[in-house]
Scaffold this motif. Structure first.
Motif, PDB file in Angstrom:
ATOM      1  N   ASP A 163      -4.622  -5.487   5.748  1.00 13.70           N
ATOM      2  CA  ASP A 163      -4.546  -5.786   4.179  1.00 13.70           C
ATOM      3  C   ASP A 163      -3.466  -6.497   4.147  1.00 13.70           C
ATOM      4  OD1 ASP A 163      -2.788  -4.098   3.357  1.00 13.70           O
ATOM      5  OD2 ASP A 163      -3.769  -2.299   4.092  1.00 13.70           O
ATOM      6  N   CYS A 164      -4.408  -7.106   2.582  1.00 18.64           N
ATOM      7  CA  CYS A 164      -3.195  -7.835   1.704  1.00 18.64           C
ATOM      8  C   CYS A 164      -2.248  -6.926   0.629  1.00 18.64           C
ATOM      9  CB  CYS A 164      -3.243  -8.976   1.045  1.00 18.64           C
ATOM     10  SG  CYS A 164      -5.436  -8.556   0.183  1.00 18.64           S
ATOM     11  N   GLY A 165      -2.600  -5.731   1.162  1.00 22.65           N
ATOM     12  CA  GLY A 165      -1.313  -4.764   0.474  1.00 22.65           C
ATOM     13  C   GLY A 165      -0.026  -5.015   0.806  1.00 22.65           C
ATOM     14  N   PRO A 166       0.935  -3.673   0.340  1.00 23.23           N
ATOM     15  CA  PRO A 166       2.407  -3.897   0.411  1.00 23.23           C
ATOM     16  C   PRO A 166       2.149  -3.792   2.020  1.00 23.23           C
ATOM     17  CG  PRO A 166       2.293  -2.251  -0.685  1.00 23.23           C
ATOM     18  CD  PRO A 166       0.231  -2.765  -0.396  1.00 23.23           C
ATOM     19  N   ILE A 167       3.757  -4.317   2.515  1.00 27.25           N
ATOM     20  CA  ILE A 167       3.181  -4.883   3.984  1.00 27.25           C
ATOM     21  C   ILE A 167       4.112  -3.541   4.523  1.00 27.25           C
ATOM     22  CG2 ILE A 167       5.703  -5.324   5.614  1.00 27.25           C
ATOM     23  CD1 ILE A 167       5.792  -8.332   3.306  1.00 27.25           C
ATOM     24  N   ARG A 168       3.428  -3.438   5.580  1.00 29.81           N
ATOM     25  CA  ARG A 168       4.134  -1.913   6.256  1.00 29.81           C
ATOM     26  C   ARG A 168       3.376  -0.940   6.820  1.00 29.81           C
ATOM     27  NH1 ARG A 168      -0.470  -2.031   3.181  1.00 29.81           N
ATOM     28  NH2 ARG A 168      -2.100  -0.408   3.482  1.00 29.81           N
ATOM     29  N   THR A 169       3.010   0.025   8.303  1.00 33.66           N
ATOM     30  CA  THR A 169       2.113  -0.399   9.881  1.00 33.66           C
ATOM     31  C   THR A 169       2.305   1.240   9.277  1.00 33.66           C
ATOM     32  OG1 THR A 169       4.922  -0.787  10.615  1.00 33.66           O
ATOM     33  CG2 THR A 169       3.920  -2.469  10.610  1.00 33.66           C
ATOM     34  N   TRP A 170       1.017   1.279  10.411  1.00 32.16           N
ATOM     35  CA  TRP A 170       0.924   2.942  10.310  1.00 32.16           C
ATOM     36  C   TRP A 170       0.725   2.775  12.159  1.00 32.16           C
ATOM     37  CZ3 TRP A 170      -1.324   0.161   6.780  1.00 32.16           C
ATOM     38  CH2 TRP A 170      -2.599   0.724   7.101  1.00 32.16           C
ATOM     39  N   GLY A 171       0.405   4.277  13.253  1.00 28.72           N
ATOM     40  CA  GLY A 171      -0.570   4.012  14.153  1.00 28.72           C
ATOM     41  C   GLY A 171       0.530   3.770  15.087  1.00 28.72           C
TER      42      GLY A 171
END
Length: 189
Positions: free
Chosen positions: A180-188
């Motif tokens: 996505d083009c939202g805030p830079i973040r990672t998960w999973g």
């Protein structure tokens, strides 16, 4: 959105012919460090949908300019197939997808699992899975869930993260990556 007329198809055919003559000139960067460095002077997105059977191979940006008709085609392709509704897909998300694809050095198209989601579809998916966000960026046309048969979730997530441009979710059990083009973040995992 309505189904595409033969005029749109002719436009797509024209763009495809243009791509065949110019794509060879597009630079390739196998180890891009930043967002869109791997996109070149021509940006192209290749996807198919297992749900609708549709395929898309579209040049949507040439030498600093988005192609409005191409963005409309992408928006239609990435519609909520459950409700047959569409919302403009944020070009930044398409750019992240295209740059990640280039970094992966594949010709295989993405399998699109989810692009735009209507609030109704998002609520239904949320009721069946705790992995669906209440205010998902999918409902804003700013996210995509993608799969490649020839690349692992880990490889795809690393490529998307290398763009340093939005959110990247790893869904290893379900074999897809969220971009996505939202805030830079990672998960999973």
């Amino acid at each position: 959105m309505t189904k595409h007329s033969s005029t749109s198809f002719s436009r797509r055919g024209l763009l495809g012919a243009f791509a065949a003559t110019t794509i060879a000139a597009a630079p390739t960067f196998s180890n891009a460090a930043g967002f869109l460095r791997g996109s070149g002077d021509i940006r192209r997105i290749k996807m198919y949908s297992g749900r609708t059977g549709e395929k898309l191979d579209m040049i949507y940006w040439i030498e600093g300019e988005y192609i409005p008709d191409a963005l409309k085609e992408i928006t239609y392709f990435m519609r909520d197939w459950r409700t047959d509704t569409a919302k403009n897909i944020d070009a930044r998300t398409i750019d992240i997808m295209a740059a990640s694809h280039n970094l992966l050095d594949v010709t295989e198209p993405y399998m699109l699992l989810s692009g735009y989601r209507s609030p109704k579809t998002n609520a239904m998916l949320r009721s069946n899975s705790r992995g669906v966000a209440k205010n998902s960026l999918h409902m804003k046309g700013q996210a995509a869930d993608l799969r490649l048969a020839s690349r692992s979730v880990s490889q795809m997530a690393r490529a998307a993260s290398a763009c340093s441009a939005g959110g990247v979710g790893r869904y290893s059990r379900s074999n897809f990556v969220h971009m996505d083009c939202g805030p830079i973040r990672t998960w999973g995992a």
